[in-house]
Design a protein around this motif. Structure first.
Motif, PDB file in Angstrom:
ATOM      1  N   ASP A  48     -19.211  30.539 -33.390  1.00  0.00           N
ATOM      2  CA  ASP A  48     -19.870  30.901 -32.129  1.00  0.00           C
ATOM      3  C   ASP A  48     -21.385  30.814 -32.241  1.00  0.00           C
ATOM      4  OD1 ASP A  48     -17.451  31.306 -30.975  1.00  0.00           O
ATOM      5  OD2 ASP A  48     -17.526  33.503 -31.000  1.00  0.00           O
ATOM      6  N   ARG A  69     -15.031  33.226 -36.657  1.00  0.00           N
ATOM      7  CA  ARG A  69     -15.493  33.233 -35.265  1.00  0.00           C
ATOM      8  C   ARG A  69     -16.998  33.397 -35.157  1.00  0.00           C
ATOM      9  NH1 ARG A  69     -12.997  37.103 -30.477  1.00  0.00           N
ATOM     10  NH2 ARG A  69     -14.338  36.314 -28.768  1.00  0.00           N
ATOM     11  N   LYS A  81     -17.723  29.478 -27.650  1.00  0.00           N
ATOM     12  CA  LYS A  81     -16.898  30.623 -27.271  1.00  0.00           C
ATOM     13  C   LYS A  81     -16.195  30.416 -25.928  1.00  0.00           C
ATOM     14  CE  LYS A  81     -20.567  33.128 -27.481  1.00  0.00           C
ATOM     15  NZ  LYS A  81     -21.531  34.272 -27.494  1.00  0.00           N
TER      16      LYS A  81
END
Length: 280
Positions: A141, A137, A118
């Motif tokens: 992450d 994402r 991130k």
């Protein structure tokens, strides 16, 4: 003409009016542009008053070398930065450089493994890569940086790029190039395969180099009878020495041939003139 004492007093009055509240880290003092700042610093030194946490000035003296404009004795406030990957085609070379840059950044900033992805994800400036990251994402992450790099390569590098690159390495030949230049090229290409099953070991790379050197270098290498337990670096250095000697001999022979050609060109008109004179 203004004397030195009056000039110093005028500079002190000017700088004390301009810089009473300057803070460390400011690019230019408040109310003073870049050009005016350079003019000011040409006549004064900036020093940091740690007690009052302000920048102050003192006039230059003749003891200061002319190439020193100012001296800052303060530290910048901490700021946040991250690595950036510019827009464009993602190649194996670019992916390797991105991997190395991010790893160095993590080590320098001491970023925890759980926060690494991130921290650099928005450094990808290509809209396609950024959209790819945003669509998954949470998954990226939550994984490691190694898993992120694997996913990035699988998604954006050419299909079977590692197999194609390995075949390119295995099919490469020295040709007319200097041996050392060719060996460095193959080592760099093989380095892109590091971490995958297609990566060649040092022994495999040595066999590949030895099998594809030019014919003129094959006999000298065989006569040298280089030991099998030599490291790849040591073996390349020994072959480089033999190839350098071959190139020197080749250059000497070429020079002799050129000299003979030039001398024959100069002698040709003289012979022709003598023949014409004999005929007449």
């Amino acid at each position: 003409m203004e004397d030195a004492g009056a000039r110093i007093q005028r500079q002190r009055a000017y700088t004390s009016r301009i810089l009473p509240h300057a803070r460390p880290g400011l690019r230019n003092p408040p109310g003073l542009g870049a050009v005016a700042t350079r003019r000011l610093l040409a006549h004064a030194l900036l020093v940091y008053d740690s007690a009052n946490e302000v920048l102050r000035t003192r006039p230059r003296t003749t003891l200061i070398p002319p190439d020193v404009y100012f001296f800052r004795q303060y530290t910048r406030p901490p700021y946040c930065t991250y690595e950036k990957l510019s827009a464009g085609e993602l190649t194996p070379e670019v992916a390797r450089d991105w991997d190395n840059a991010c790893t160095t950044y993590f080590m320098h900033k001491k970023i925890d493994a759980k926060d690494q992805v991130k921290m650099i994800a928005f450094g990808m400036l290509d809209p396609r890569l950024r959209t790819w990251y945003l669509t998954q994402r949470a998954t990226l992450d939550g994984g490691t940086f190694t898993q992120y790099m694997t996913a990035l390569k699988n998604a954006w590098l050419e299909s079977h790029w590692d197999t194609k690159l390995r075949r390119k390495v295995l099919g490469s030949q020295q040709g007319n190039r200097p041996f050392y230049e060719w060996a460095l090229e193959l080592q760099n290409q093989n380095a892109l395969l590091y971490g995958s099953t297609t990566h060649l070991t040092d022994a495999q790379l040595r066999n590949q180099l030895e099998a594809n050197i030019c014919e003129e270098l094959t006999i000298p290498v065989l006569r040298a009878n280089l030991a099998d337990n030599l490291t790849l670096k040591a073996w390349i250095e020994e072959v480089k020495y033999l190839d350098d000697k071959r190139l020197e001999d080749l250059a000497a022979h070429r020079k002799i041939a050129e000299d003979l050609y030039k001398s024959s060109r100069r002698a040709a008109p003289t012979s022709a003139h003598r023949l014409l004179a004999w005929v007449h």
